[in-house]
Design a protein around this motif. Sequence first.
Motif: not given
Length: 513
Positions: A243, A302, A325-328, A361, A396
């Motif tokens: 990231q 992401k 999916s994941s942002s973290d 993004s 997305d």
Amino acid sequence: MKTALPGSSRRGSNSLPFLMALLALTISLAFALPAGAQSLAKISTDTFTNSDSTHKTEVEPSTFAWGNTIVTAFHVARRPGTIGWGSADVGFSTSTNSGVTWTFGSLPGLTVNYKSGTYGAAADPSVAYDAKHGQWLISTLPLVGLGPGAQYIGDVAVSRSTDGLHWGKPINVDKTHLDDKNWTVCDNTTTSPYYGNCYTEWDQAYGTGDVLMSVSSDGGLTWSAGQASSDQAGGLGGEPVVQPNGTVIVPFQGGGIDVFSSSNGGATWGKSQAIASIQSHTVAGGLRNPNLPSVAIDGAGKVFVVWSDCRFRTGCKENDIVMSSSSDGTTWSAVTRIPIDMTTSTVDHFLPGIGVDPATSGSTAHMTIVYYYYPTASCTKSTCNLQVGYVTSTNDGSTWTAGKKIAGPMQLSWLPVSDNGPMVADYIGVSYVNSNPFGVFANAQAPTGSTLAEAMYTTKTALPAPGSEPTFSGLADKPIAGAKSDHEMHFYYDDEGKREIPRSRWIVNTSGQ
């Protein structure tokens, strides 16, 4: 070196009948598109003559782009399953002009088949770029054990280049002889506290089975000892991504799709967790298909993970490509279906590769998935027609184009036979160069006598964005209640399927996915 010339219901179960009929027509037209709708460029060929390979064969590409340059790496001259595994060498093909022309060659000093290498064969190429140090990296699995009865399997090595065309001799990352399925990524965000770190993943398939991570901060010249997650997760096929804040996220296949991460530049690695289970339909014809995850990341960090899964199909009779999916790296979305075609179709999809445009993004993230498929899942070894397709999204992953054919059909008899069946890949790739996606994949033509004709291909021009064509959503599609694989699920530390991960090491999935 040589130069190659250019070369379900989609909208949910409440859709009106006439829309469904129109949709069915759209889908049938999409899959009827000739391969010529996307002109292909052959970007490499097997020129080796060693006696322990099946020649004119290339399989399993990885690809990465930076600036105007795309580098892809792959097996060259696959060794037959009657002998063992791996290939004569790892090849590369590089375009320095955004995919217009390509130059191909082989990595020197890796195997006995090219420029004084010492290993008997090699496998599992992965391409990365280190922007801080100006180094292209191809990590590989040079093989020590060459057959099913061997005590050892392989090491992990990295070859370096400043231009993607001229490569140095390999540098060992790990030399325990116990390794499988390596993957390399670099932190290229200038504001990251770990800018210039590169990370290589592998698993100790013939040892502990742990998924291990190594770090380099000098452009791949030196590497730290392999380090496991805090709970010593075991698995295969991890694909780390970084990231913008420097956090490294490592999805992999354990007893499903699992993940762990590091927020301190790889000094330590956290506890693993489950992303989702895998429910799969057995791919027909004995085609090699370990069903490993493919991973990509957008410009904001992401992470998208895709794999093939049958949970949306009645009786698990076909596989879709699915995504989480994941942002973290900790909280993951529900598994969604990529609506390549209707859930009532007979199409079986597998071996996906995902790429995301790093210049995009959020709600306007652009992504492309390439994949192999059979138009009819219930084919046989003699009747299966293997094809390559793609879909793309510019929002997305909320909606996608209809699936389109790029290459094929191929007969399975046109492919080299690995120890796990006819082979095109364990993974394939997509990279965006200047916001234009290029997929790279193995494509086979009819043999000439007993000589095969399988090589690396891409498209002569970038895969097109949706434009004004219809797009479709799979977000309303729900998994079939009680969906279950049509075979007993097994997972392995090695991609040869010799060393099984015991169920006691499967990570508990608390999400219910």
